[in-house]
Design a protein around this motif. Structure first.
Motif, PDB file in Angstrom:
ATOM      1  N   GLU A  53      -6.152   7.755  -1.559  1.00  0.00           N
ATOM      2  CA  GLU A  53      -6.235   6.533  -0.753  1.00  0.00           C
ATOM      3  C   GLU A  53      -7.111   5.453  -1.394  1.00  0.00           C
ATOM      4  O   GLU A  53      -6.801   4.271  -1.314  1.00  0.00           O
ATOM      5  CB  GLU A  53      -6.754   6.853   0.652  1.00  0.00           C
ATOM      6  N   HIS A  93       1.643   4.396  -3.054  1.00  0.00           N
ATOM      7  CA  HIS A  93       1.487   5.853  -3.037  1.00  0.00           C
ATOM      8  C   HIS A  93       2.558   6.563  -3.868  1.00  0.00           C
ATOM      9  O   HIS A  93       2.397   7.739  -4.189  1.00  0.00           O
ATOM     10  CB  HIS A  93       1.519   6.371  -1.599  1.00  0.00           C
ATOM     11  N   TYR A 101     -11.016   5.101   1.706  1.00  0.00           N
ATOM     12  CA  TYR A 101     -10.248   3.904   1.348  1.00  0.00           C
ATOM     13  C   TYR A 101     -11.188   2.823   0.810  1.00  0.00           C
ATOM     14  O   TYR A 101     -11.134   2.429  -0.340  1.00  0.00           O
ATOM     15  CB  TYR A 101      -9.524   3.311   2.571  1.00  0.00           C
ATOM     16  N   HIS A 117       0.838  -1.202   0.000  1.00  0.00           N
ATOM     17  CA  HIS A 117       0.000   0.000   0.000  1.00  0.00           C
ATOM     18  C   HIS A 117       0.878   1.259   0.000  1.00  0.00           C
ATOM     19  O   HIS A 117       0.699   2.143  -0.843  1.00  0.00           O
ATOM     20  CB  HIS A 117      -0.924  -0.004   1.220  1.00  0.00           C
TER      21      HIS A 117
END
Ligand SMILES: [Zn+2]
Lengths: 285, 654
Positions: B376, B357, B443, B353
């Motif tokens: 997100e 980004h 998210y 994760h």
């Protein structure tokens, strides 16, 4: 070779009590079914005629928990509550049967008939319950002292990092080596009550301690062996049950039979422990 | 004085804009920072001497500048960040701040007097995280504003995104940093202006791609890492050493120092991977590095190239746990410090994760404050695809014989299981989500509808959407509307009018709407058709059976209901007892839909959305119907429950 002989004689005594053990197994099964059957019907109700169960053929798909919505919470709550109730009633039930088993092993005349087994269980129930509670408390205290305190100190000292997890093996070893002692005290005391017919718990514990002290080394060796066998079987049985994924109706029934057979063996192994301690008590001091 | 000014004017920009890593800049490089910093481990401060520059790319003169002073969020309990309850200091030593001791422009004008705090988001006068400087002379179009700043940053404790714990330092959001000056048209903006948000409990990124030249002086026994590439390391001979890093075209610069770090180096194609971990974390170093390599491979193939030749990846120790799960493009953190059991892929999930980004925020530098879903949500969507692709055969988080769960379902479960899933639309700024719905909305809900979009338009088209999104917007600042436009263009190109003129109907519901999606099988019947009996025109007319005697005719009716307010096109699979299968398509616009079949066959099963395209459906259990339900799974679970209870009881009874 007293040691081997005692283990063998204990095994023989436990094996010849198979009828009593089958009674214990059946009663325990009935009791658990009282909780399991309603749980299964809730589960059936949730899935109804859905094909979503196909997603669970190889294990519970936790991704369905959300789809189950509120039912999941109910099911989880019911299973938790049911489990706690079962532990409580199970504790009473097995304490009850311990009274019968020790009477059978203390008596020289072989197997008891079912009526005398029940009678002996009932007669011993109350003192056995008090003793079981006391010994359980002692074992909890022992665990808290030997494992809880070092873990707490370690956590405080290392700021939760638990960097000394290798060090934790020492208290764990001490804890494991101490466990046979407590079980021996409990079993010697119960054997004394069963043999004398006395219901005085503290006297029984005194006598149990005394009996153990006089034969400590032999008792300890035998108990350690029995415990190791019990623990290994317990772990293996749970492991097998956890990792089995039968996928068809017939296989599930076979799986059910296999788990019940394992539970029977577990009961047999535990009775073996009682029988071995009963044999130990007969050894010359 | 004049001479030094001359040197400053001519040489500093040359060095600062000089190409060290990339021959051709990847971005416009509107801002840049040249920082010489010293870490004082006793007082937990970083003092910095910084030259920062900003280029006016608008067509109008600009007379003021806005800067983030993030660390001031930790300076009192009344800041917008701390008053949310997200953080409180660990004793008086725990407060943090950034203090500007001197600020001047390139002409030597002291700007300290013009500095004042503003709170554009909530008007909180106690919030000092955005600083305005009124410039003595406006910056003309094309001109560069250069600021020389002496600052002192006191790090907070406990660590939340940034801070210290004992001798562990996670130095992030630590220097005064320009907001983004947006020109009209950028992100659908009507007029030019600064976009500089306060430090909020949720979300923190929106910056220009910048050039960083950062040197830090730290005690020699400390091991350090940053989002930059190592340029040089000098032993000062006084128990300290100076490390100089350079980074290009990244949106933020963070670094870390701790005496306990173990360093593992690896390489993926042309990318140098530096992994900083603790003694404990070393044993899972291979898993962690592989997780990042999986991320690199997957996104490189499906979105676009990973452009930097370096990345630093940190698995903080327990004392630095507050720094876990953070992303600063070329430096990011995992979580768990080696304490998570290996069958649970949570550490890998976090690593993937945070690496992701680098794309969604780092390269595609959207505004996380204003459109957290685009950062997100999009990143979670890709993280889930990667985790479920590389681990557990589709069940990436856990796959054991008795339990399994995919990463996508984990996100979906937290969305569909939330009682507040309709509390707000999905396009709010991070600080306006009500009822603590920020995380679930930005998210999990966003990732879930992106999976649904993928289901509808196909994985291949979805990948092409992101390739195009990358091609159009890499090293720029896309908005949600820009993303939607990309979706519309690619879908139209690949599917024509199959989904209508555009996909706005989809985004109107999932992003700008609050409805939920739920389809259910409301009833299935297969009724025998009996012959006519009765009177017609005075005669008795009997139904003529088909010539084969054994055949009975049935009228089968399958009823489908849309119980949610969201209308998505859906497929329905109907299977008959002779093995025939029909796939029906329904636009889902009405509340009910009946499908009828006359023939010799009875319906044996019905499945709405048989390929699980619509992840948004909040209940998939009611999506199917069978005439022959199997309870093998529940039978097995109950058998295990019974056995477990028996064993536990026998264990607890001495
Ligand atoms: Zn994230």
């Amino acid at each position: 070779m007293d040691y081997i002989r005692i283990l063998k004689r204990g095994a023989a005594a436990a094996a010849t009590s198979y009828r009593l053990i089958i009674i214990m197994w059946l009663t325990a099964l009935m009791m658990v079914l009282l909780v399991a059957v309603p749980l299964k019907s809730i589960l059936k109700g949730v899935f109804d005629r859905s094909l979503a169960t196909e997603r669970m053929l190889d294990g519970f798909d936790a991704g369905l928990a959300g789809d189950m919505g509120q039912s999941f919470g109910y099911l989880f709550g019911a299973a938790t509550l049911g489990g706690l109730l079962l532990m409580l009633t199970g504790f009473l039930l097995f304490t009850f049967f311990a009274g019968g088993l020790f009477t059978r092993f203390a008596a020289a005349y072989g197997d008891l008939n079912v009526a005398s087994f029940m009678k002996a269980s009932a007669r011993n129930f109350f003192p056995f319950l008090v003793l079981a509670l006391l010994m359980t408390l002692i074992i909890f205290a022992w665990t808290a002292l030997i494992i809880g305190v070092p873990v707490g100190i370690m956590a405080a000292v290392t700021d939760g990092a638990m960097t000394g997890s290798n060090l934790m093996r020492i208290p764990l070893l001490i804890w494991a080596l101490g466990m046979p002692v407590w079980l021996l005290v409990a079993d010697h005391s119960r054997r004394w009550m069963a043999a004398t017919g006395s219901g005085r718990v503290f006297r029984a514990m005194g006598a149990g301690f005394g009996s153990l002290k006089r034969r400590f080394m032999r008792s300890y060796g035998a108990m350690l062996t029995v415990m190791i066998v019990n623990v290994l079987f317990f772990g293996a049985a749970l492991w097998i049950a956890a990792w089995s994924v039968p996928e068809r109706g017939g296989m599930i029934f076979l799986f059910f039979l296999a788990t019940q057979l394992m539970f029977l063996i577990r009961l047999l192994l535990k009775s073996w422990r009682y029988a071995v301690v009963s044999e130990l008590a007969l050894l010359p001091a | 004085m004049r001479q030094s000014l001359f040197i400053l004017l001519v040489f500093i920009p040359a060095i600062m804009r000089g190409q060290v890593i990339f021959d051709v800049p990847l971005s416009e490089r509107t801002t840049g920072y040249d920082i010489a910093a010293v870490l004082e481990t006793e007082s937990k401060t970083v003092t910095g001497d910084m030259t920062a520059w900003w280029v006016n790319r608008s067509a109008m003169p600009v007379d003021h500048a806005l800067l983030h002073l993030y660390l001031n969020a930790f300076s009192s309990n009344k800041s917008s960040f701390a008053s949310s309850g997200r953080w409180s200091p660990a004793g008086d030593e725990g407060w943090g701040y950034v203090r500007i001791n001197r600020m001047s422009d390139e002409y030597g004008n002291d700007l300290t007097m013009t500095m004042h705090y503003v709170a554009p988001d909530d008007g909180n006068i106690n919030d000092r995280t955005v600083l305005q400087i009124d410039l003595p002379r406006p910056v003309l179009p094309g001109d560069t504003l250069k600021l020389n700043i002496l600052f002192e940053s006191k790090l907070p404790s406990p660590i939340v995104r940034t801070g210290f714990n004992k001798d562990y330092f996670w130095v992030a959001q630590w220097f005064p940093k320009f907001g983004v000056y947006e020109t009209a048209g950028m992100r659908q903006r009507e007029s030019d202006g600064w976009n500089c948000h306060q430090f909020h409990p949720n979300s923190e990124f929106y910056s220009n791609h910048s050039v960083y030249d950062v040197s830090v002086t730290i005690p020699s026994e400390y091991v350090a890492g940053s989002g930059g590439q190592l340029v040089e390391e000098i032993d000062n001979g006084d128990g300290t050493r100076k490390i100089r890093w350079r980074a290009e075209d990244i949106v933020d610069f963070a670094w870390t120092a701790w005496p306990g770090y173990k360093v593992v180096r690896d390489k993926w194609r042309g990318v140098d991977i530096t992994f900083l971990t603790s003694e404990k974390g070393l044993k899972i170093a291979d898993n962690q590095i592989n997780a990042v390599k999986n991320g690199l491979e997957y996104l490189d193939a499906r979105v676009g190239p990973y452009p930097w030749p370096h990345l630093t990846f940190v698995d903080p120790p327990m004392e630095g746990a507050g720094a876990g799960g953070m992303e600063y493009t070329t430096i990011f953190t995992s979580a768990g410090s080696g304490l998570i059991p290996p069958f649970l892929k949570m550490a890998e999930m976090v690593s993937i994760h945070e690496f992701g980004h680098a794309y969604f925020m780092g390269i595609l530098a959207s505004n996380e404050f204003e459109e957290p879903w685009l950062d997100e949500g999009v990143n979670s969507y890709w993280e889930e695809r990667i985790v479920d692709n590389y681990y557990g055969g589709g069940y990436g988080i856990i796959r054991l014989p008795f339990i399994k769960m995919s990463d996508a379902d984990m996100a979906r479960t937290s969305y569909i299981g939330s009682p507040s899933k309709q509390a707000a639309t999905n396009d709010l700024p991070s600080w306006l989500y009500p009822h603590g719905t920020y995380g679930m909305m930005s998210y999990q809900k966003a990732a879930t509808w992106l999976h649904t979009l993928e289901g509808l338009i196909s994985t291949e088209t979805m990948d092409n959407v992101f390739r195009e999104y990358y091609r159009r917007w890499a090293f720029k600042h896309p908005s949600g509307k820009d993303f939607i436009e990309t979706v519309n263009d690619v879908v139209r190109k690949e599917h024509g009018e199959k989904f209508g003129n555009d996909m706005n109907w989809f985004f109107d519901q999932v992003l700008y709407g609050t409805e939920i999606c739920d389809y259910r099988v409301s009833g299935v019947t297969s009724r025998k058709i009996t012959g006519y009996s009765g009177i017609a025109d005075g005669d008795s007319v009997a139904f003529t059976r088909s010539d084969r005697k054994s055949d009975t005719l049935y009228l089968a009716r399958v009823g489908i209901e849309r119980t949610g307010g969201m209308m998505l096109p859906v497929e329905v699979l109907v299977r008959f007892d002779n093995g025939d299968e029909v796939i029906e398509e329904w636009d889902g616009k009405e509340r009910f839909r009946d499908f009828e079949y006359t023939g010799t066959r009875k319906v044996t099963r019905v499945i709405i959305d048989p390929d699980n395209k619509i992840d948004l459906d909040i209940n998939r259990i009611n999506n199917s119907w069978t005439d022959d339900p199997q309870f093998t799974a529940s039978g097995r679970m109950m058998t295990k429950f019974i056995f477990l209870m028996q064993m536990v009881i026998s264990l607890f009874t001495i």
